[in-house]
Each structure stands twice: as structure tokens, then as C-alpha cells.
Design a protein around this motif. Structure first.
Motif, short mmCIF file in Angstrom:
data_model
loop_
_atom_site.label_atom_id
_atom_site.label_comp_id
_atom_site.label_asym_id
_atom_site.label_seq_id
_atom_site.Cartn_x
_atom_site.Cartn_y
_atom_site.Cartn_z
N SER A 17 38.32 50.45 56.02
CA SER A 17 39.45 50.85 56.83
C SER A 17 39.37 51.69 57.95
O SER A 17 40.13 51.77 58.92
CB SER A 17 40.55 51.48 55.81
N ASN A 18 38.09 52.39 57.97
CA ASN A 18 37.66 53.25 59.10
C ASN A 18 37.06 52.43 60.21
O ASN A 18 37.21 52.82 61.36
CB ASN A 18 36.69 54.16 58.88
N ALA A 19 36.61 51.48 60.19
CA ALA A 19 35.98 50.40 60.82
C ALA A 19 36.75 49.84 61.85
O ALA A 19 38.07 49.58 61.38
CB ALA A 19 35.21 49.40 60.61
N GLU A 20 36.47 49.86 63.34
CA GLU A 20 37.23 48.90 64.14
C GLU A 20 37.23 47.48 64.27
O GLU A 20 38.24 46.75 64.63
CB GLU A 20 36.88 49.58 65.65
N ASP A 21 36.03 47.04 63.62
CA ASP A 21 35.96 45.55 63.52
C ASP A 21 35.42 45.36 62.06
O ASP A 21 35.24 46.19 61.14
CB ASP A 21 34.95 45.00 64.55
#
Length: 44
Positions: A17-21
């Protein structure tokens, strides 16, 4: 054992959920502490 699996799943969800991709395989291994598990089972 199930509690540990639930904890790891939660950590993976948080990382995703914190990742951009999408998470890379290396990132997933890091979150799941795969390298630590490998060294723990390797023994002396």
C-alpha cells in the motif's frame, strides 16, 4: 505458526500500500525476511 504468517501478510500489505508501483521480488523477499530465514535454516 499461523500468527507469524498473519503478521508477515500484514507487513506485505502495508509495504504494497505504501509502494507507488508493484513490489519487486527483491522487495517482497525483504519484507518477508527471506534472506534471514535462509541463514537461520542453513545452520553451522
Amino acid at each position: 505458526m499461523a500468527l507469524a504468517e498473519i503478521e508477515l501478510c500484514g507487513e506485505l500489505i502495508i509495504a504494497a500500500s505504501n509502494a507507488e508501483d508493484r513490489l519487486s521480488l527483491e522487495s517482497i523477499d525483504e519484507v518477508l525476511r527471506v534472506a534471514e530465514a535462509r541463514t537461520d535454516t542453513a545452520g553451522p
